[in-house]
Design a protein around this motif. Structure first.
Motif, PDB file in Angstrom:
ATOM      1  N   LEU A  52     -34.797  -6.074 -30.532  1.00 58.91           N
ATOM      2  CA  LEU A  52     -34.810  -4.296 -29.196  1.00 58.91           C
ATOM      3  C   LEU A  52     -35.360  -4.435 -27.722  1.00 58.91           C
ATOM      4  O   LEU A  52     -34.683  -3.435 -27.416  1.00 58.91           O
ATOM      5  N   GLU A  53     -35.030  -5.496 -26.605  1.00 60.59           N
ATOM      6  CA  GLU A  53     -34.786  -5.635 -25.259  1.00 60.59           C
ATOM      7  C   GLU A  53     -33.177  -5.904 -25.165  1.00 60.59           C
ATOM      8  O   GLU A  53     -32.563  -4.479 -24.453  1.00 60.59           O
ATOM      9  N   ASP A  54     -31.954  -6.461 -26.604  1.00 63.92           N
ATOM     10  CA  ASP A  54     -30.609  -5.586 -26.250  1.00 63.92           C
ATOM     11  C   ASP A  54     -30.202  -4.290 -27.205  1.00 63.92           C
ATOM     12  O   ASP A  54     -29.599  -4.042 -26.328  1.00 63.92           O
ATOM     13  N   LYS A  55     -30.940  -3.750 -27.461  1.00 64.95           N
ATOM     14  CA  LYS A  55     -30.840  -2.851 -28.029  1.00 64.95           C
ATOM     15  C   LYS A  55     -31.468  -1.527 -27.050  1.00 64.95           C
ATOM     16  O   LYS A  55     -31.214  -0.600 -27.447  1.00 64.95           O
ATOM     17  N   LYS A  56     -32.078  -2.370 -25.887  1.00 64.81           N
ATOM     18  CA  LYS A  56     -32.679  -1.032 -24.912  1.00 64.81           C
ATOM     19  C   LYS A  56     -33.498  -0.322 -25.592  1.00 64.81           C
ATOM     20  O   LYS A  56     -33.939   0.902 -25.172  1.00 64.81           O
ATOM     21  N   ILE A  57     -34.882  -0.826 -26.569  1.00 64.44           N
ATOM     22  CA  ILE A  57     -35.776  -0.253 -26.957  1.00 64.44           C
ATOM     23  C   ILE A  57     -37.023  -0.241 -26.560  1.00 64.44           C
ATOM     24  O   ILE A  57     -37.748   0.326 -26.338  1.00 64.44           O
ATOM     25  N   VAL A  58     -36.495  -1.569 -25.947  1.00 59.30           N
ATOM     26  CA  VAL A  58     -37.794  -2.335 -24.962  1.00 59.30           C
ATOM     27  C   VAL A  58     -37.348  -2.996 -23.656  1.00 59.30           C
ATOM     28  O   VAL A  58     -36.539  -3.009 -23.591  1.00 59.30           O
ATOM     29  N   LYS A  59     -38.016  -3.125 -23.016  1.00 56.22           N
ATOM     30  CA  LYS A  59     -38.006  -3.582 -21.872  1.00 56.22           C
ATOM     31  C   LYS A  59     -39.451  -4.329 -20.965  1.00 56.22           C
ATOM     32  O   LYS A  59     -40.637  -3.902 -21.233  1.00 56.22           O
ATOM     33  N   THR A  69     -44.575  -9.346 -20.754  1.00 61.17           N
ATOM     34  CA  THR A  69     -45.296  -7.731 -21.373  1.00 61.17           C
ATOM     35  C   THR A  69     -43.349  -7.289 -21.574  1.00 61.17           C
ATOM     36  O   THR A  69     -42.917  -7.618 -20.885  1.00 61.17           O
ATOM     37  N   TYR A  70     -44.007  -6.865 -22.047  1.00 62.16           N
ATOM     38  CA  TYR A  70     -42.714  -5.454 -23.290  1.00 62.16           C
ATOM     39  C   TYR A  70     -43.755  -4.036 -23.131  1.00 62.16           C
ATOM     40  O   TYR A  70     -44.759  -3.385 -23.570  1.00 62.16           O
ATOM     41  N   THR A  71     -42.589  -2.920 -22.585  1.00 60.50           N
ATOM     42  CA  THR A  71     -42.853  -2.087 -23.559  1.00 60.50           C
ATOM     43  C   THR A  71     -41.719  -0.854 -24.235  1.00 60.50           C
ATOM     44  O   THR A  71     -40.296  -1.308 -23.537  1.00 60.50           O
ATOM     45  N   ALA A  72     -42.699   0.168 -24.555  1.00 60.81           N
ATOM     46  CA  ALA A  72     -41.012   1.040 -24.977  1.00 60.81           C
ATOM     47  C   ALA A  72     -39.942   1.513 -23.884  1.00 60.81           C
ATOM     48  O   ALA A  72     -40.512   2.759 -22.533  1.00 60.81           O
ATOM     49  N   LYS A  73     -38.798   1.318 -24.317  1.00 60.45           N
ATOM     50  CA  LYS A  73     -37.949   2.152 -23.444  1.00 60.45           C
ATOM     51  C   LYS A  73     -37.750   4.101 -23.236  1.00 60.45           C
ATOM     52  O   LYS A  73     -37.205   4.677 -23.410  1.00 60.45           O
ATOM     53  N   VAL A  74     -37.696   3.859 -25.573  1.00 57.21           N
ATOM     54  CA  VAL A  74     -37.247   5.098 -26.152  1.00 57.21           C
ATOM     55  C   VAL A  74     -39.106   5.247 -27.496  1.00 57.21           C
ATOM     56  O   VAL A  74     -39.879   4.911 -27.292  1.00 57.21           O
ATOM     57  N   SER A  75     -39.173   6.800 -27.444  1.00 55.18           N
ATOM     58  CA  SER A  75     -39.870   7.326 -28.386  1.00 55.18           C
ATOM     59  C   SER A  75     -40.302   7.149 -29.811  1.00 55.18           C
ATOM     60  O   SER A  75     -39.072   6.477 -30.426  1.00 55.18           O
TER      61      SER A  75
END
Length: 127
Positions: A52-59, A69-75
């Protein structure tokens, strides 16, 4: 040249993980493992977070102890849009109309669902 909006798509496992991320806002891998109702290994969730990080969906964010920790980059809406577009393209020749009509004719749709669609369509006509 017009810029096209990036379409985000998720696998079933990625969607399960993202539901936790969206609901909680900021999570560790353990948070996700503890929240998901089925048995998932820590390493499976960790690998999914990396994807998901590689897909730039989470950071990946700050480290708490030994865990990031991880947070969403997209809704959710951005992902829904991407997945619906993909579904329409793959199964309905890109036709949203065919997708909606097929769904409305399926056994999965209740009378309440149809009423909600009518109300939404009516609001669109009036705007």
């Amino acid at each position: 040249m017009a810029r096209t909006k990036k379409l985000f798509e998720l696998t079933k496992c990625e969607a399960e993980v993202m539901d936790v991320v969206w609901d909680k806002g900021s999570v560790t891998v353990n948070d996700v493992v503890d929240t998901i109702d089925r048995e998932l290994a820590y390493t499976t969730v960790l690998t999914t977070m990396k994807i998901l990080e590689d897909k730039k969906i989470v950071k990946r964010g700050k480290k708490i102890g030994r865990a990031f920790t991880y947070t969403a980059k997209v809704s959710r809406d951005e992902v829904r849009h991407g997945m619906l577009k993909s579904l329409a393209d793959q199964l309905f020749g890109g036709s949203a109309r065919s997708l909606v009509l097929s769904l409305l004719q399926s056994d999965a749709v209740t009378a309440d669902d149809i009423e909600a669609v009518k109300n939404a369509a009516s609001k669109l006509e009036n705007s």
